[in-house]
Design a protein around this motif. Structure first.
Motif, PDB file in Angstrom:
ATOM      1  N   GLU A 166     -77.062  59.833  19.488  1.00 36.63           N
ATOM      2  CA  GLU A 166     -77.803  59.972  18.388  1.00 36.63           C
ATOM      3  C   GLU A 166     -76.907  59.656  17.136  1.00 36.63           C
ATOM      4  O   GLU A 166     -77.404  59.514  15.994  1.00 36.63           O
ATOM      5  N   SER A 167     -75.662  60.256  17.371  1.00 41.74           N
ATOM      6  CA  SER A 167     -74.662  60.018  16.209  1.00 41.74           C
ATOM      7  C   SER A 167     -74.131  58.686  16.133  1.00 41.74           C
ATOM      8  O   SER A 167     -74.121  58.026  14.984  1.00 41.74           O
ATOM      9  N   ASP A 168     -73.371  58.172  17.331  1.00 44.39           N
ATOM     10  CA  ASP A 168     -72.672  56.885  17.076  1.00 44.39           C
ATOM     11  C   ASP A 168     -73.386  55.958  17.902  1.00 44.39           C
ATOM     12  O   ASP A 168     -72.727  54.877  18.086  1.00 44.39           O
ATOM     13  N   GLY A 169     -74.540  55.835  18.344  1.00 43.14           N
ATOM     14  CA  GLY A 169     -75.313  54.963  19.367  1.00 43.14           C
ATOM     15  C   GLY A 169     -76.139  53.938  18.430  1.00 43.14           C
ATOM     16  O   GLY A 169     -76.223  54.331  17.366  1.00 43.14           O
ATOM     17  N   SER A 170     -76.420  52.921  19.182  1.00 44.70           N
ATOM     18  CA  SER A 170     -77.496  51.866  18.843  1.00 44.70           C
ATOM     19  C   SER A 170     -78.030  51.316  19.962  1.00 44.70           C
ATOM     20  O   SER A 170     -77.673  51.384  20.836  1.00 44.70           O
ATOM     21  N   LEU A 171     -79.447  50.845  19.900  1.00 46.39           N
ATOM     22  CA  LEU A 171     -80.173  50.326  20.529  1.00 46.39           C
ATOM     23  C   LEU A 171     -80.863  48.831  20.168  1.00 46.39           C
ATOM     24  O   LEU A 171     -81.087  48.771  19.019  1.00 46.39           O
ATOM     25  N   CYS A 172     -80.492  47.715  20.884  1.00 42.30           N
ATOM     26  CA  CYS A 172     -81.162  46.531  20.577  1.00 42.30           C
ATOM     27  C   CYS A 172     -82.078  46.240  21.702  1.00 42.30           C
ATOM     28  O   CYS A 172     -81.490  45.967  22.744  1.00 42.30           O
ATOM     29  N   TRP A 173     -83.382  45.997  21.366  1.00 42.23           N
ATOM     30  CA  TRP A 173     -84.034  45.764  22.355  1.00 42.23           C
ATOM     31  C   TRP A 173     -85.018  44.369  22.019  1.00 42.23           C
ATOM     32  O   TRP A 173     -85.929  44.568  21.407  1.00 42.23           O
ATOM     33  N   LYS A 174     -84.434  43.302  22.371  1.00 46.87           N
ATOM     34  CA  LYS A 174     -84.916  41.927  22.092  1.00 46.87           C
ATOM     35  C   LYS A 174     -85.645  41.225  23.531  1.00 46.87           C
ATOM     36  O   LYS A 174     -84.862  41.914  24.523  1.00 46.87           O
ATOM     37  N   SER A 175     -86.198  40.118  23.503  1.00 48.28           N
ATOM     38  CA  SER A 175     -86.732  39.675  24.716  1.00 48.28           C
ATOM     39  C   SER A 175     -85.592  39.233  25.530  1.00 48.28           C
ATOM     40  O   SER A 175     -85.720  39.217  26.768  1.00 48.28           O
ATOM     41  N   MET A 233     -81.600  61.094  28.588  1.00 54.13           N
ATOM     42  CA  MET A 233     -81.254  61.722  27.301  1.00 54.13           C
ATOM     43  C   MET A 233     -82.308  62.278  26.391  1.00 54.13           C
ATOM     44  O   MET A 233     -82.276  63.280  25.709  1.00 54.13           O
ATOM     45  N   LYS A 234     -83.353  61.410  26.587  1.00 57.05           N
ATOM     46  CA  LYS A 234     -84.539  61.801  25.477  1.00 57.05           C
ATOM     47  C   LYS A 234     -84.174  61.848  24.160  1.00 57.05           C
ATOM     48  O   LYS A 234     -84.509  62.896  23.438  1.00 57.05           O
ATOM     49  N   PRO A 235     -83.851  60.871  23.668  1.00 58.19           N
ATOM     50  CA  PRO A 235     -83.142  60.985  22.379  1.00 58.19           C
ATOM     51  C   PRO A 235     -84.203  61.020  21.324  1.00 58.19           C
ATOM     52  O   PRO A 235     -85.259  60.268  21.637  1.00 58.19           O
ATOM     53  N   VAL A 236     -84.188  61.807  20.130  1.00 61.87           N
ATOM     54  CA  VAL A 236     -85.191  61.799  19.042  1.00 61.87           C
ATOM     55  C   VAL A 236     -85.114  60.641  18.300  1.00 61.87           C
ATOM     56  O   VAL A 236     -86.186  60.431  17.447  1.00 61.87           O
ATOM     57  N   LYS A 238     -83.199  56.248  17.847  1.00 62.18           N
ATOM     58  CA  LYS A 238     -82.806  55.209  18.569  1.00 62.18           C
ATOM     59  C   LYS A 238     -83.256  55.274  19.963  1.00 62.18           C
ATOM     60  O   LYS A 238     -82.650  54.789  20.774  1.00 62.18           O
ATOM     61  N   ASN A 239     -84.289  55.142  19.985  1.00 58.84           N
ATOM     62  CA  ASN A 239     -85.158  55.133  21.124  1.00 58.84           C
ATOM     63  C   ASN A 239     -86.439  54.142  21.240  1.00 58.84           C
ATOM     64  O   ASN A 239     -87.453  54.183  21.995  1.00 58.84           O
ATOM     65  N   GLU A 240     -86.329  53.162  20.187  1.00 59.37           N
ATOM     66  CA  GLU A 240     -87.622  52.279  19.993  1.00 59.37           C
ATOM     67  C   GLU A 240     -87.654  51.191  20.750  1.00 59.37           C
ATOM     68  O   GLU A 240     -87.140  50.035  20.513  1.00 59.37           O
ATOM     69  N   VAL A 241     -88.239  51.527  21.960  1.00 61.43           N
ATOM     70  CA  VAL A 241     -88.320  50.266  22.759  1.00 61.43           C
ATOM     71  C   VAL A 241     -89.972  50.215  23.341  1.00 61.43           C
ATOM     72  O   VAL A 241     -90.797  51.194  22.932  1.00 61.43           O
ATOM     73  N   VAL A 242     -90.577  49.119  23.732  1.00 63.35           N
ATOM     74  CA  VAL A 242     -91.935  48.993  23.902  1.00 63.35           C
ATOM     75  C   VAL A 242     -92.416  49.818  25.389  1.00 63.35           C
ATOM     76  O   VAL A 242     -92.221  49.520  26.332  1.00 63.35           O
ATOM     77  N   ASP A 243     -92.866  50.931  24.954  1.00 60.43           N
ATOM     78  CA  ASP A 243     -93.385  51.788  26.154  1.00 60.43           C
ATOM     79  C   ASP A 243     -92.427  51.772  27.191  1.00 60.43           C
ATOM     80  O   ASP A 243     -92.843  51.785  28.312  1.00 60.43           O
ATOM     81  N   TYR A 244     -91.223  52.418  26.952  1.00 61.74           N
ATOM     82  CA  TYR A 244     -90.270  52.566  27.906  1.00 61.74           C
ATOM     83  C   TYR A 244     -90.557  53.298  29.071  1.00 61.74           C
ATOM     84  O   TYR A 244     -90.228  53.151  30.334  1.00 61.74           O
ATOM     85  N   LYS A 245     -91.119  54.419  29.019  1.00 58.62           N
ATOM     86  CA  LYS A 245     -91.558  55.342  29.963  1.00 58.62           C
ATOM     87  C   LYS A 245     -92.770  54.406  31.037  1.00 58.62           C
ATOM     88  O   LYS A 245     -92.370  54.470  32.372  1.00 58.62           O
ATOM     89  N   ARG A 246     -93.421  53.646  30.469  1.00 56.05           N
ATOM     90  CA  ARG A 246     -94.250  52.824  31.319  1.00 56.05           C
ATOM     91  C   ARG A 246     -93.635  51.725  32.229  1.00 56.05           C
ATOM     92  O   ARG A 246     -93.718  51.617  33.338  1.00 56.05           O
ATOM     93  N   LEU A 247     -92.574  51.262  31.443  1.00 54.64           N
ATOM     94  CA  LEU A 247     -91.650  49.934  31.990  1.00 54.64           C
ATOM     95  C   LEU A 247     -90.902  50.755  33.116  1.00 54.64           C
ATOM     96  O   LEU A 247     -90.568  50.212  34.143  1.00 54.64           O
TER      97      LEU A 247
END
Length: 274
Positions: A166-175, A233-236, A238-247
């Motif tokens: 949450e401090s130093d991470g990043s998430l890139c979620w593209k096709s 982790m369940k971060p609050v 940097k967790n923006e992916v398309v319905d990642y629990k379902r995927l």
């Protein structure tokens, strides 16, 4: 009638945690011992409870999370007035509240300010501040070796990693480009995280030197491993992916312990090991 003899391990726990740990944690760490028995033994050992605003420095998920945050965006220092400060300045209200809640859980009394603009044209920020000489001195003495010992339990490691991400991470979620990364200058710390992730079954963890400035730990081009780590982790933020629990629920099979079954790559694609 004399009670059960105290073991060396129990005495070590008393010496280390009795001055600062909460009553509830001590009784949890010393099962079968009443609070009166704990106080009596501590008195015979010459141990005293620290007066005032005590903090719990025992191995808990909240403490592990706090350490992870502080090794990223957070800071500890002594100001000009001699006040021992624990601080975090972030843009996310959710992140600030999560950090403050963890500080409360270990017995501190944080304050949260915001949103405010530190400079003209800058985005609003939130600030979390707590005071504790005991915690600051403990944190400053925390080496990589001590950190590894503190995080021996996988649950504590995941809590630490959540705060660090949450401090130093990043998430890139593209096709065509999916990458989870953590940036930090401490190579030994990233190497420790890499070893622990590999022990948990993650196979695509890499460390790169990012343009000669900092180091970058990544999981990239592997949707399943990224989703699995996010789920752990369940971060609050940097967790923006398309319905990642379902995927994630549709990802490849896991064994009885919940770990992914290894895959073998060949010219026809990935197949399950027999």
């Amino acid at each position: 009638m004399t009670g059960r003899k105290w073991s060396k391990e129990e005495i070590e726990i008393l010496k280390k945690y009795y001055p600062t740990a909460s009553r509830e944690l001590l009784m949890k760490m010393l099962p079968g011992r009443s609070w009166n028995a704990i106080q009596l033994k501590a008195g015979r050992l010459g141990l005293r409870r620290v007066a005032g605003n005590r903090c719990n420095l025992g191995p808990t998920p909240e403490l592990a999370y706090i350490v992870g945050v502080l090794m990223g965006d957070g800071s500890v220092y002594v100001d000009k007035k001699g006040s021992y400060r624990i601080e975090l300045q972030v843009r996310s209200e959710e992140f600030a509240k999560a950090f403050a809640q963890a500080l409360k859980a270990i017995g501190l009394k944080p304050r949260v300010w915001g949103p405010y603009k530190p400079y003209t044209g800058k985005k609003p920020r939130y600030e979390v501040v707590a005071h504790s000489k005991e915690f600051v001195e403990w944190y400053r003495s925390l080496t990589i070796e001590k950190l590894e010992k503190l995080l021996e339990d996988d649950k504590l490691f995941i809590s630490f990693l959540r705060g660090f991400y949450e401090s130093d991470g990043s998430l890139c979620w593209k096709s065509k480009y999916k990458i989870l990364a953590i940036y930090n200058n401490n190579l030994r710390l990233l190497e420790f995280i890499k070893r622990r992730l590999e022990a948990l079954g993650f196979r695509k963890v890499r460390i790169y030197h990012n343009k000669g400035k900092t180091y970058m730990l990544t999981i990239q081009y592997n949707k399943e491993e990224i989703l699995r780590l996010l789920t752990l982790m369940k971060p609050v933020i940097k967790n923006e992916v398309v319905d990642y629990k379902r995927l994630f629920a549709k990802s490849r099979p896991r064994d009885e312990k919940g770990r992914f079954i290894p895959l073998r790559q060949n010219s026809c694609g990935a197949k399950l090991l027999e």
